[in-house]
Design an enzyme around this catalytic site. Structure first.
Site, PDB file in Angstrom:
ATOM      1  N   HIS A  70       0.823  -1.249   0.054  1.00  0.00           N
ATOM      2  CA  HIS A  70       0.178  -0.140   0.055  1.00  0.00           C
ATOM      3  C   HIS A  70       0.962   1.069  -0.008  1.00  0.00           C
ATOM      4  O   HIS A  70       0.675   2.171  -0.787  1.00  0.00           O
ATOM      5  CB  HIS A  70      -0.939  -0.014   1.428  1.00  0.00           C
ATOM      6  CG  HIS A  70      -2.255  -0.503   1.106  1.00  0.00           C
ATOM      7  ND1 HIS A  70      -2.398  -1.968   0.708  1.00  0.00           N
ATOM      8  CD2 HIS A  70      -3.625  -0.205   0.812  1.00  0.00           C
ATOM      9  CE1 HIS A  70      -3.834  -2.321   0.640  1.00  0.00           C
ATOM     10  NE2 HIS A  70      -4.325  -1.051   0.525  1.00  0.00           N
ATOM     11  N   HIS A 127       0.002  -2.973   9.457  1.00  0.00           N
ATOM     12  CA  HIS A 127       1.776  -2.953   9.138  1.00  0.00           C
ATOM     13  C   HIS A 127       2.390  -2.411  10.496  1.00  0.00           C
ATOM     14  O   HIS A 127       1.853  -1.483  11.130  1.00  0.00           O
ATOM     15  CB  HIS A 127       2.000  -2.235   7.957  1.00  0.00           C
ATOM     16  CG  HIS A 127       1.708  -2.815   6.604  1.00  0.00           C
ATOM     17  ND1 HIS A 127       2.257  -3.901   6.103  1.00  0.00           N
ATOM     18  CD2 HIS A 127       0.648  -2.571   5.738  1.00  0.00           C
ATOM     19  CE1 HIS A 127       1.870  -4.287   5.043  1.00  0.00           C
ATOM     20  NE2 HIS A 127       0.704  -3.600   4.695  1.00  0.00           N
TER      21      HIS A 127
END
Length: 370
Positions: free
Chosen positions: A124, A171
């Protein structure tokens, strides 16, 4: 080394979540061993980051790529799609080679969609760099506009995506920072290289054969992740969209539909009149309707066709578990994604622009963007 461990520490992510209003509620003495429950205390941050993470998701790609080609600029679009596909292939591959898990407790995973994938690096974050900044880099000498405003928008875009991955607990900080650094490192050689690559792929008679062969080899040689994850399927989707788009553009050029523009660079940005805006809305509605229909039809047909070729029971295969050992299901699903997304990419650049021209709603400069 200690710095890396600190950046990878899930406690740091939990601190960031707490700062933005994610309140962990647990009756256990040690929150690391608890089934964490949570409360969202700030809905503004929540919806901003849900939107931000969507900017690096499949729904965004399906919306952004066609809209850009039909309504903005095809030359820039082809280059951005090439950057996106190469950066994502490398990022996804590294993710399945390194195999670092996503952060665990005390981090709260607010969305489970990506939980099966590995975490390092954050793709991302890589998309957050590659798409908006490549748009700026490929338009800065092509159009007259405020470059600093473009860079500010790209920076804000990237920031929201990166923060969203931390906020949602998907993350570690190290994942995000590594994704950013890897994307920037890749963009340095890719941005000038892709100008030459786009020209070659548009004009070479062997371009479709090269694209099909290379993309299939890349999918076949994709790194073994050690367990089943959706990463390989997502990578197949990205590569096939890129192939479909480039083959569609190649056919436009080879059949003489695409010609060089006589207008000097940089172009002045002309905002659409009411009639042009009406055509934009019709193109977009008709185009997305066709993309949706194509996806539904070709997903079903290609799945059935590949099952028939492999002599597999379609219903049983769909109900079977996704594992590395279930090779028939892997082949069918990857083949289905490749065919369906490839056809969608081709339709975006070739079939639908012909329909728009027939209906007299085409964008006037579409076939001059080389």
């Amino acid at each position: 080394m200690q710095k890396m461990e600190w950046l990878r520490d899930p406690v740091l992510v939990a601190t960031i979540q707490k700062f933005f209003g994610v309140k962990v509620e647990s009756a256990a003495k040690d929150v690391r061993q608890a089934n964490l429950s949570y409360q969202i205390t700030n809905r503004l941050w929540y919806w901003l980051f849900v939107l931000g993470t969507a900017l690096g998701d499949e729904v965004f790609y399906i919306a952004f790529i066609p809209f850009w080609f039909w309504n903005v600029d095809g030359a820039v679009g082809r280059r951005v799609v090439l950057v996106w596909s190469i950066v994502m292939y490398i990022g996804q591959g590294v993710k399945d080679i390194v195999r670092w898990p996503r952060p665990g407790p005390p981090v709260v995973q607010l969305q489970k969609k990506w939980a099966l994938e590995y975490g390092f690096p954050s793709t991302h974050a890589m998309v957050g760099v590659s798409i908006p900044f490549s748009v700026v880099l490929y338009t800065m000498n092509r159009y007259e506009y405020n470059i600093y405003l473009g860079l500010a928008i790209a920076f804000l875009w990237c920031t929201v995506i990166c923060l969203s991955r931390l906020y949602l607990g998907m993350h570690s900080v190290l994942d995000v920072v590594s994704g950013l650094l890897l994307a920037v490192t890749l963009l340095i050689p890719l941005v000038p290289l892709i100008d030459y690559l786009d020209s070659y792929l548009l004009t070479s008679p062997t371009s479709p054969f090269l694209l099909l062969t290379l993309s299939i080899l890349m999918i076949f040689c994709y790194p073994n992740s050690g367990k089943w994850t959706p990463t390989r399927g997502d990578t197949t989707m990205i590569l096939s969209v890129c192939v479909g788009v480039l083959v569609g553009a190649w056919l436009n050029y080879q059949t003489g539909l695409m010609t060089t523009s006589d207008l000097p660079l940089p172009h002045i940005i002309m905002w659409p009149s009411w009639s042009m805006f009406g055509c934009l809305l019709v193109r977009t509605f008709l185009g997305f309707s066709c993309v949706f229909l194509t996806r539904q039809v070709f997903t079903s047909l290609s799945y059935s066709f590949i099952c028939m070729l492999l002599k597999q029971d379609e219903i049983k295969l769909k109900q079977s578990e996704n594992t590395l050992q279930n090779k028939h299901k892997t082949i069918v699903e990857l083949g289905c994604k490749y065919i369906t997304c490839g056809v969608i990419g081709f339709n975006i650049l070739y079939t639908l622009p012909q329909v728009f021209r027939f209906l007299k709603i085409e964008r006037p400069t579409f076939f001059t963007e080389i």
